[in-house]
Design an enzyme around this catalytic site. Structure first.
Site, PDB file in Angstrom:
ATOM      1  N   GLU A 430      54.936  59.829  42.804  1.00 24.46           N
ATOM      2  CA  GLU A 430      55.205  61.024  42.515  1.00 24.46           C
ATOM      3  C   GLU A 430      54.151  61.302  41.087  1.00 24.46           C
ATOM      4  O   GLU A 430      54.520  61.870  40.239  1.00 24.46           O
ATOM      5  CB  GLU A 430      56.469  61.516  42.032  1.00 24.46           C
ATOM      6  CG  GLU A 430      56.986  62.881  42.386  1.00 24.46           C
ATOM      7  CD  GLU A 430      56.435  63.466  43.501  1.00 24.46           C
ATOM      8  OE1 GLU A 430      56.524  63.079  44.731  1.00 24.46           O
ATOM      9  OE2 GLU A 430      55.590  64.378  43.387  1.00 24.46           O
TER      10      GLU A 430
HETATM   11  C1  FAD Z   1      57.604  53.467  48.388  1.00 23.63           C
HETATM   12  C2  FAD Z   1      56.384  54.401  48.188  1.00 23.63           C
HETATM   13  C3  FAD Z   1      56.672  55.975  48.629  1.00 23.63           C
HETATM   14  C4  FAD Z   1      55.541  56.784  48.553  1.00 23.63           C
HETATM   15  N1  FAD Z   1      55.933  57.934  48.980  1.00 23.63           N
HETATM   16  C5  FAD Z   1      54.714  58.928  49.111  1.00 23.63           C
HETATM   17  C6  FAD Z   1      55.194  60.146  49.831  1.00 23.63           C
HETATM   18  O1  FAD Z   1      55.868  60.498  50.090  1.00 23.63           O
HETATM   19  N2  FAD Z   1      53.935  60.933  49.914  1.00 23.63           N
HETATM   20  C7  FAD Z   1      52.590  60.522  49.325  1.00 23.63           C
HETATM   21  O2  FAD Z   1      51.855  61.345  49.375  1.00 23.63           O
HETATM   22  N3  FAD Z   1      52.446  59.417  48.731  1.00 23.63           N
HETATM   23  C8  FAD Z   1      53.750  58.550  48.522  1.00 23.63           C
HETATM   24  N4  FAD Z   1      53.413  57.266  47.770  1.00 23.63           N
HETATM   25  C9  FAD Z   1      52.079  56.916  47.271  1.00 23.63           C
HETATM   26  C10 FAD Z   1      52.160  57.139  45.730  1.00 23.63           C
HETATM   27  O3  FAD Z   1      52.416  58.588  45.080  1.00 23.63           O
HETATM   28  C11 FAD Z   1      51.042  56.414  45.118  1.00 23.63           C
HETATM   29  O4  FAD Z   1      51.267  54.957  45.441  1.00 23.63           O
HETATM   30  C12 FAD Z   1      50.785  56.800  43.874  1.00 23.63           C
HETATM   31  O5  FAD Z   1      50.294  58.059  43.471  1.00 23.63           O
HETATM   32  C13 FAD Z   1      49.916  55.635  43.050  1.00 23.63           C
HETATM   33  O6  FAD Z   1      48.784  55.734  43.937  1.00 23.63           O
HETATM   34  P1  FAD Z   1      47.876  54.415  44.257  1.00 23.63           P
HETATM   35  O7  FAD Z   1      48.943  53.430  44.692  1.00 23.63           O
HETATM   36  O8  FAD Z   1      46.813  54.607  44.992  1.00 23.63           O
HETATM   37  O9  FAD Z   1      47.547  53.613  42.874  1.00 23.63           O
HETATM   38  P2  FAD Z   1      46.270  53.746  42.106  1.00 23.63           P
HETATM   39  O10 FAD Z   1      45.866  55.245  41.911  1.00 23.63           O
HETATM   40  O11 FAD Z   1      45.181  52.985  42.406  1.00 23.63           O
HETATM   41  O12 FAD Z   1      46.762  53.276  40.566  1.00 23.63           O
HETATM   42  C14 FAD Z   1      46.684  51.844  40.231  1.00 23.63           C
HETATM   43  C15 FAD Z   1      46.938  51.910  38.680  1.00 23.63           C
HETATM   44  O13 FAD Z   1      45.746  52.698  38.161  1.00 23.63           O
HETATM   45  C16 FAD Z   1      46.155  53.892  37.232  1.00 23.63           C
HETATM   46  N5  FAD Z   1      45.398  54.874  37.271  1.00 23.63           N
HETATM   47  C17 FAD Z   1      44.786  55.228  38.308  1.00 23.63           C
HETATM   48  N6  FAD Z   1      43.790  56.497  38.057  1.00 23.63           N
HETATM   49  C18 FAD Z   1      44.102  56.585  36.845  1.00 23.63           C
HETATM   50  C19 FAD Z   1      43.463  57.553  35.754  1.00 23.63           C
HETATM   51  N7  FAD Z   1      42.770  58.283  36.181  1.00 23.63           N
HETATM   52  N8  FAD Z   1      43.650  57.199  34.591  1.00 23.63           N
HETATM   53  C20 FAD Z   1      44.425  56.171  34.220  1.00 23.63           C
HETATM   54  N9  FAD Z   1      44.969  55.496  34.966  1.00 23.63           N
HETATM   55  C21 FAD Z   1      44.819  55.505  36.283  1.00 23.63           C
HETATM   56  C22 FAD Z   1      47.659  53.947  37.783  1.00 23.63           C
HETATM   57  O14 FAD Z   1      48.361  54.604  36.610  1.00 23.63           O
HETATM   58  C23 FAD Z   1      48.175  52.521  38.247  1.00 23.63           C
HETATM   59  O15 FAD Z   1      48.603  52.019  37.000  1.00 23.63           O
HETATM   60  C24 FAD Z   1      54.461  56.473  47.843  1.00 23.63           C
HETATM   61  C25 FAD Z   1      54.101  55.205  47.439  1.00 23.63           C
HETATM   62  C26 FAD Z   1      55.196  54.273  47.609  1.00 23.63           C
HETATM   63  C27 FAD Z   1      54.713  52.655  47.082  1.00 23.63           C
END
Ligand code: FAD
Length: 576
Positions: A430
């Site tokens: 989220e």
């Molecule tokens: C159990 C689980 C349930 C989920 N449920 C859903 C769901 O129902 N629907 C859905 O669509 N998604 C879902 N997600 C996905 C979730 O929303 C994403 O994992 C989350 O938004 C982070 O994206 P990412 O994993 O690609 O991490 P990344 O975006 O790769 O982030 C990695 C790190 O980099 C940081 N970062 C990235 N971009 C920036 C920036 N611009 N500035 C500063 N820091 C940054 C982040 O804060 C984090 O610390 C779920 C994930 C999990 C693990």
């Protein structure tokens, strides 16, 4: 001791701390009497204690699994979900025109928190539906609303939210799922979505996916994104779940925690979908769902923290170890100063986070009931704070809970570690908590700090007004609001956004610290007015004297800018 939903705490905060009475005085919520509020909290609490809490361990030990393309949920989850649906708990705040109760978000928020404390992995499911209901209420056509809302609100059908793709996580604008017009008003949706919470289940008649996708020729980035409703089963001529759509669950993730909640990789192969909102207006529509879900995820953290706290307390009241330095104690580890510090920290942090969440819900209700922009701005500034502070608090409290258990904390049978594992993801999904802090110091301060100032003014004038009742606590809160105001003004004055972002997380934490102190102060004053010097006054003292001072260090960090961070070159992070 099994889980007991914190019904009394919610009632106390609503009635004494966050101005809920103002909500019930509005025309829109005039039917929400004190008795109705109490009845809702009590009945939700009963379901949490009797039906949902017994599922908590089962979900961990018997994870959701994919069986020949069919998701099988843990034993008892179907009955637990049915109890939520049949009780009307999915649609507490949904529109009565489609079967909802039309009650304040403050009640949805309290109920969601209690259900998260009872069984977080199951509670994710109705939370997703609630976000979808709100998005459809605001952005869908009348035809779509008429078919889908009664089913979603009654819980017969479930909703999900599909943003993430392998290359599009925090950067939703990088998504590549596409939607092509079919020529009959529907669209063919093709692409892969990952991490989809409750992407499927074996207890609802249908699962409706809200999918972000790109129309042909749409511009790159978030501007080119549209939102589509793509059901697992297409509604037939009677609006019932009919033929299967072209979509499937490819796999389920093996996760650190939240094992009862199936987290799916979804494949859409020309699946039939309907546009929700405007073409390329997907982000606006999705934000409706996300704001709701951010408040919901914030209270997931608090709920899980409450569960962890109750378990730790029970252990501390039973476990005998060593001789205490106090006389007439309980005779168990709760008599040791450090254990008492841990338990007091857990309880005080949870009260602060719970109050901030309910204050955000009250602001949302006031905004809906009055249409006043100031209330909308208040809700907007509190939302990222609730999401990040609520989930950070859940993680911190659950982690302390493991510590209170000693070695038993890491032995899975006690269930203490499960809270810690389950709640961890709430700081990530989220919108990560880092992204929340950027929202706070970026978008939410774009008004030059007006909404933040109004909130700081409120805290300050309250502290001023109760100097006669609780002088020392009032003075400390008053001074903290001044320090926070300086921090906020520093943020607003930074034209370089990287300088703001570098301090976003500590700024958000400091804001939450001061807010928490303010609500503790209000609780202490309310208890004093009732002639008491009880637990709430003592807890407020603990929070304000011992935890509040952290805000100064956090604000020093927040105001440090980005220069020294980037003085560290990428090569400086290498192993030496
Ligand atoms: C159990 C689980 C349930 C989920 N449920 C859903 C769901 O129902 N629907 C859905 O669509 N998604 C879902 N997600 C996905 C979730 O929303 C994403 O994992 C989350 O938004 C982070 O994206 P990412 O994993 O690609 O991490 P990344 O975006 O790769 O982030 C990695 C790190 O980099 C940081 N970062 C990235 N971009 C920036 C920036 N611009 N500035 C500063 N820091 C940054 C982040 O804060 C984090 O610390 C779920 C994930 C999990 C693990």
């Amino acid at each position: 001791m099994s889980f007991r939903a914190p019904v009394t705490d919610h009632g106390f905060i609503l009635n004494n701390v966050v101005g809920y009475d103002e909500v019930t005085r509005t025309e829109r919520f005039s039917e929400t009497t004190e008795d109705l509020t109490a009845a809702i909290l009590t009945e939700a609490g009963r379901i949490c204690d009797d039906v949902l809490a017994p599922l908590q361990r089962i979900g961990d030990e018997d994870p959701a699994r994919l069986d020949n393309g069919v998701v099988r949920t843990p034993e008892g989850f179907a009955e637990g979900y049915n109890a939520i649906a049949e009780g009307g708990w999915v649609g507490v705040s949904a529109d009565p025109a489609h079967g909802g109760m039309g009650l304040p978000m403050a009640l949805t928020t309290a109920v969601n928190e209690m259900m998260s404390g009872a069984c977080l992995s199951l509670q994710v499911c109705p939370l997703m539906s609630q976000g979808q209901i709100e998005a459809l209420e605001h952005h869908a056509s009348e035809e779509i609303r008429a078919v889908y809302l009664p089913k979603l609100i009654s819980g017969k059908w479930c909703g999900t939210m599909n943003l993430s793709e392998p290359q599009a996580g925090s950067d939703v604008g990088a998504l590549s799922t596409r939607a092509e017009p079919n020529g009959d008003g529907t669209y063919a949706v093709t692409g892969q979505k990952i991490y989809i919470s409750w992407g499927d289940n074996d207890f609802s008649e249908n699962v409706c996916h809200l999918v972000l996708a790109r129309l042909p020729g749409a511009p790159a980035g978030t501007k080119g994104i549209s939102l589509f409703l793509v059901p697992k089963r297409l509604p037939d001529e009677n609006g019932e779940a009919g033929a299967a759509n072209s979509l499937q669950v490819v796999s389920l993730e093996h996760k650190l925690g939240l094992h009862g909640s199936p987290t799916a990789v979804m494949q859409y192969d020309g699946a039939t979908g309907w546009l929700i909102g405007e073409e390329q207006g997907g982000m606006a529509a999705m934000f409706t769902m996300m704001n709701n879900a951010r408040l919901g995820v914030g209270v997931q953290g608090i709920g899980a923290g409450e569960g962890a706290y109750q378990k730790a307390l029970a252990h501390a009241l039973e476990r005998k170890q060593g001789r205490s330095l106090i006389e007439n104690g309980n005779g168990t580890i709760i008599d040791h100063a450090d254990v008492r510090r841990m338990l007091a920290t857990m309880r005080a942090e949870l009260f602060a986070a719970r109050s901030i969440a309910l204050a955000c819900a009250v602001a949302t209700d006031m905004s809906r009931a009055t249409g006043e922009a100031d209330w909308a701005a208040r809700a907007a500034i509190l939302t990222p704070i609730v999401k990040a502070f609520g989930t950070d608090t859940g993680i911190k409290v659950a982690e302390i809970g493991v510590q209170v258990h000693g070695g038993m904390g890491v032995v899975e049978e006690t269930g203490a570690a499960q809270f810690s594992r389950d709640v961890r993801v709430t700081a990530i999904y989220e919108g990560t908590n880092g992204i929340q802090s950027m929202d706070l110091v970026g978008r939410k301060l774009m008004d030059g700090g007006e909404a933040a100032s109004a909130l700081i003014d409120e805290m300050q004038s309250y502290a001023e007004s109760v100097r006669g009742t609780r002088p020392r606590m009032a003075e400390l809160v008053w001074t903290a609001t001044e320090t926070l105001r300086e921090g906020m003004e520093w943020m607003v004055s930074q034209k370089d956004m990287n300088a703001r972002f570098a301090g976003g997380v500590p700024f958000l934490k400091a804001f939450a610290r001061v807010l928490g102190a303010y609500y503790h102060l209000r609780a202490a004053v309310a208890e004093t007015a009732e002639g008491g010097e009880g637990a709430r006054v003592k807890l407020a003292r603990f929070y304000i004297y011992r935890l509040l001072p952290e805000h100064e260090a956090l604000l020093t960090h927040a105001k440090s800018g980005a220069e020294d961070l980037f003085a560290l070159g990428v090569e400086d992070f290498g192993v030496s």
